[in-house]
Scaffold this motif. Structure first.
Motif, PDB file in Angstrom:
ATOM      1  N   LEU A 132     -41.101 -22.650 -70.310  1.00  0.00           N
ATOM      2  CA  LEU A 132     -42.187 -23.568 -71.407  1.00  0.00           C
ATOM      3  C   LEU A 132     -41.186 -24.349 -71.419  1.00  0.00           C
ATOM      4  O   LEU A 132     -42.082 -25.610 -70.872  1.00  0.00           O
ATOM      5  CB  LEU A 132     -42.740 -22.279 -71.817  1.00  0.00           C
ATOM      6  CG  LEU A 132     -44.210 -22.995 -72.906  1.00  0.00           C
ATOM      7  CD1 LEU A 132     -44.948 -23.404 -72.059  1.00  0.00           C
ATOM      8  CD2 LEU A 132     -44.424 -22.104 -73.422  1.00  0.00           C
ATOM      9  N   GLU A 133     -40.306 -24.380 -71.947  1.00  0.00           N
ATOM     10  CA  GLU A 133     -38.914 -25.680 -72.092  1.00  0.00           C
ATOM     11  C   GLU A 133     -39.221 -26.542 -70.842  1.00  0.00           C
ATOM     12  O   GLU A 133     -39.058 -27.564 -71.789  1.00  0.00           O
ATOM     13  CB  GLU A 133     -38.560 -25.402 -73.050  1.00  0.00           C
ATOM     14  CG  GLU A 133     -38.612 -24.535 -74.183  1.00  0.00           C
ATOM     15  CD  GLU A 133     -36.945 -23.256 -74.755  1.00  0.00           C
ATOM     16  OE1 GLU A 133     -36.100 -23.423 -74.675  1.00  0.00           O
ATOM     17  OE2 GLU A 133     -37.302 -23.057 -76.188  1.00  0.00           O
ATOM     18  N   ARG A 134     -38.992 -25.962 -69.802  1.00  0.00           N
ATOM     19  CA  ARG A 134     -38.566 -27.015 -68.856  1.00  0.00           C
ATOM     20  C   ARG A 134     -39.754 -27.953 -69.123  1.00  0.00           C
ATOM     21  O   ARG A 134     -39.789 -28.988 -68.498  1.00  0.00           O
ATOM     22  CB  ARG A 134     -38.191 -26.215 -67.485  1.00  0.00           C
ATOM     23  CG  ARG A 134     -38.016 -27.210 -66.841  1.00  0.00           C
ATOM     24  CD  ARG A 134     -36.786 -26.478 -65.279  1.00  0.00           C
ATOM     25  NE  ARG A 134     -37.448 -25.284 -65.157  1.00  0.00           N
ATOM     26  CZ  ARG A 134     -36.753 -24.048 -65.778  1.00  0.00           C
ATOM     27  NH1 ARG A 134     -35.984 -23.970 -66.317  1.00  0.00           N
ATOM     28  NH2 ARG A 134     -36.844 -22.966 -65.766  1.00  0.00           N
ATOM     29  N   ALA A 135     -40.978 -26.921 -68.881  1.00  0.00           N
ATOM     30  CA  ALA A 135     -42.066 -28.138 -68.391  1.00  0.00           C
ATOM     31  C   ALA A 135     -42.715 -28.657 -69.143  1.00  0.00           C
ATOM     32  O   ALA A 135     -43.285 -29.656 -69.725  1.00  0.00           O
ATOM     33  CB  ALA A 135     -43.769 -26.446 -68.462  1.00  0.00           C
ATOM     34  N   ARG A 136     -42.529 -28.391 -70.351  1.00  0.00           N
ATOM     35  CA  ARG A 136     -42.834 -29.032 -71.475  1.00  0.00           C
ATOM     36  C   ARG A 136     -41.953 -30.357 -71.878  1.00  0.00           C
ATOM     37  O   ARG A 136     -42.939 -31.583 -72.197  1.00  0.00           O
ATOM     38  CB  ARG A 136     -42.380 -28.617 -72.682  1.00  0.00           C
ATOM     39  CG  ARG A 136     -42.382 -29.186 -74.280  1.00  0.00           C
ATOM     40  CD  ARG A 136     -42.060 -28.371 -75.068  1.00  0.00           C
ATOM     41  NE  ARG A 136     -40.861 -28.486 -75.338  1.00  0.00           N
ATOM     42  CZ  ARG A 136     -40.150 -27.600 -76.555  1.00  0.00           C
ATOM     43  NH1 ARG A 136     -40.734 -27.146 -77.599  1.00  0.00           N
ATOM     44  NH2 ARG A 136     -39.056 -27.159 -76.460  1.00  0.00           N
ATOM     45  N   LYS A 137     -40.579 -30.532 -71.792  1.00  0.00           N
ATOM     46  CA  LYS A 137     -39.694 -31.685 -70.263  1.00  0.00           C
ATOM     47  C   LYS A 137     -40.432 -32.773 -70.218  1.00  0.00           C
ATOM     48  O   LYS A 137     -40.189 -33.622 -70.460  1.00  0.00           O
ATOM     49  CB  LYS A 137     -38.236 -30.806 -71.066  1.00  0.00           C
ATOM     50  CG  LYS A 137     -37.280 -32.366 -71.131  1.00  0.00           C
ATOM     51  CD  LYS A 137     -36.108 -31.494 -70.950  1.00  0.00           C
ATOM     52  CE  LYS A 137     -35.156 -33.006 -70.714  1.00  0.00           C
ATOM     53  NZ  LYS A 137     -33.804 -32.129 -69.689  1.00  0.00           N
ATOM     54  N   GLU A 138     -40.415 -31.958 -68.861  1.00  0.00           N
ATOM     55  CA  GLU A 138     -41.463 -32.542 -68.097  1.00  0.00           C
ATOM     56  C   GLU A 138     -42.148 -33.418 -68.692  1.00  0.00           C
ATOM     57  O   GLU A 138     -42.678 -34.588 -68.109  1.00  0.00           O
ATOM     58  CB  GLU A 138     -41.581 -31.432 -66.519  1.00  0.00           C
ATOM     59  CG  GLU A 138     -40.279 -31.399 -66.124  1.00  0.00           C
ATOM     60  CD  GLU A 138     -41.201 -30.203 -65.243  1.00  0.00           C
ATOM     61  OE1 GLU A 138     -41.906 -29.579 -64.805  1.00  0.00           O
ATOM     62  OE2 GLU A 138     -39.967 -29.517 -64.506  1.00  0.00           O
ATOM     63  N   ALA A 139     -43.723 -33.503 -68.844  1.00  0.00           N
ATOM     64  CA  ALA A 139     -44.746 -33.531 -70.053  1.00  0.00           C
ATOM     65  C   ALA A 139     -43.963 -34.381 -70.863  1.00  0.00           C
ATOM     66  O   ALA A 139     -44.550 -35.544 -70.570  1.00  0.00           O
ATOM     67  CB  ALA A 139     -45.317 -31.548 -70.619  1.00  0.00           C
TER      68      ALA A 139
ATOM     69  N   ARG B 229     -46.382 -17.904 -65.759  1.00  0.00           N
ATOM     70  CA  ARG B 229     -46.121 -18.886 -64.777  1.00  0.00           C
ATOM     71  C   ARG B 229     -46.398 -19.770 -63.942  1.00  0.00           C
ATOM     72  O   ARG B 229     -46.155 -20.250 -63.338  1.00  0.00           O
ATOM     73  CB  ARG B 229     -46.322 -17.241 -63.749  1.00  0.00           C
ATOM     74  CG  ARG B 229     -45.899 -15.948 -63.933  1.00  0.00           C
ATOM     75  CD  ARG B 229     -45.625 -15.052 -62.736  1.00  0.00           C
ATOM     76  NE  ARG B 229     -44.491 -14.422 -63.325  1.00  0.00           N
ATOM     77  CZ  ARG B 229     -44.821 -12.456 -62.398  1.00  0.00           C
ATOM     78  NH1 ARG B 229     -44.605 -12.825 -60.828  1.00  0.00           N
ATOM     79  NH2 ARG B 229     -44.058 -11.509 -63.394  1.00  0.00           N
ATOM     80  N   GLN B 230     -47.542 -19.857 -65.054  1.00  0.00           N
ATOM     81  CA  GLN B 230     -48.580 -20.916 -64.563  1.00  0.00           C
ATOM     82  C   GLN B 230     -48.360 -22.084 -65.725  1.00  0.00           C
ATOM     83  O   GLN B 230     -50.035 -22.811 -66.316  1.00  0.00           O
ATOM     84  CB  GLN B 230     -49.715 -21.024 -63.893  1.00  0.00           C
ATOM     85  CG  GLN B 230     -50.103 -20.892 -62.449  1.00  0.00           C
ATOM     86  CD  GLN B 230     -51.039 -19.757 -62.102  1.00  0.00           C
ATOM     87  OE1 GLN B 230     -51.695 -20.994 -62.207  1.00  0.00           O
ATOM     88  NE2 GLN B 230     -51.076 -19.631 -61.675  1.00  0.00           N
ATOM     89  N   VAL B 231     -47.600 -22.842 -66.068  1.00  0.00           N
ATOM     90  CA  VAL B 231     -47.333 -22.679 -67.878  1.00  0.00           C
ATOM     91  C   VAL B 231     -47.984 -24.694 -68.074  1.00  0.00           C
ATOM     92  O   VAL B 231     -47.764 -24.905 -68.890  1.00  0.00           O
ATOM     93  CB  VAL B 231     -46.100 -23.019 -67.814  1.00  0.00           C
ATOM     94  CG1 VAL B 231     -45.224 -22.005 -68.330  1.00  0.00           C
ATOM     95  CG2 VAL B 231     -44.632 -24.189 -66.787  1.00  0.00           C
ATOM     96  N   HIS B 232     -47.931 -25.223 -66.692  1.00  0.00           N
ATOM     97  CA  HIS B 232     -48.450 -26.413 -66.899  1.00  0.00           C
ATOM     98  C   HIS B 232     -49.675 -26.515 -67.099  1.00  0.00           C
ATOM     99  O   HIS B 232     -50.281 -27.196 -67.838  1.00  0.00           O
ATOM    100  CB  HIS B 232     -48.206 -27.394 -65.255  1.00  0.00           C
ATOM    101  CG  HIS B 232     -47.180 -27.910 -65.094  1.00  0.00           C
ATOM    102  ND1 HIS B 232     -46.488 -29.185 -66.089  1.00  0.00           N
ATOM    103  CD2 HIS B 232     -46.396 -27.426 -64.325  1.00  0.00           C
ATOM    104  CE1 HIS B 232     -44.603 -28.991 -65.556  1.00  0.00           C
ATOM    105  NE2 HIS B 232     -45.094 -27.653 -64.152  1.00  0.00           N
TER     106      HIS B 232
END
Length: 176
Positions: A67-74, A31-34
């Motif tokens: 996780l995929e959304r956070a990875r894209k943002e990163a 839930r805290q993927v970053h």
């Protein structure tokens, strides 16, 4: 990981399969993927890895999407990929979701988990491993270990070891 590179590529494998019966701690951590992505980068730099492969339980659809959304943002922010964090270090994160309980703890388990999961193949990883399977350096870590490392580095090892008892310090997430 060997202290001195033998010239072969190194990869971090993060086990988020959570195949232990009645345990849901990885789901909570994701839930805290970053924090997980930060931990992958920190561990990757420490072990001279060029990429991390997060193996996530197939049933965790929402967690995988987050996780995929956070990875894209990163990637968009320049925190991952070429010149990650403007450091001169290239580091990629790949997400692979399973079709059932395949516990990924070493090269053989990781390879088998990828081969057996016909519905979701990361063909770039498969071809890489097939080319030089035994030479590739894989370091498998549990999701909890990788995700807590940014906090330990930020607050310091003394903070982390202040929890618990002598010779058994630090935090641990349990599901009761």
């Amino acid at each position: 990981m060997p202290k001195v590179s033998d010239g072969h590529p190194s990869y971090l494998v993060v086990n988020a399969d959570e195949s232990e019966p009645e345990i849901c701690k990885d789901k909570e951590i994701m839930r805290q993927v970053h924090k997980l992505l930060d931990g992958c980068l920190i561990a990757g730099v420490g072990m001279r890895a060029s990429a991390a492969y997060i193996y996530i339980r197939g049933e965790y659809v929402n967690e995988r999407k987050n996780l995929e959304r956070a990875r894209k943002e990163a990637y968009e922010a320049g925190l991952l990929g070429k010149n990650a964090c403007a450091s001169g270090y290239d580091f990629d994160v790949h997400i692979h979701f399973g079709a059932g309980a395949s516990f990924v703890v070493n090269k053989q388990h990781f390879w088998r988990a990828l081969k057996e999961n016909k519905g979701n193949q990361d063909w770039s990883l498969l071809s890489l491993l097939m080319q030089d399977y035994m030479a590739v350096q894989l370091q498998s870590q549990m999701l909890e270990t990788v995700a807590v490392s940014p906090t330990i580095l930020r607050r310091g090892p003394e903070w982390f070891s202040s929890f618990g008892r002598k010779n058994n310090s630090g935090t641990k997430l349990f599901c009761v």
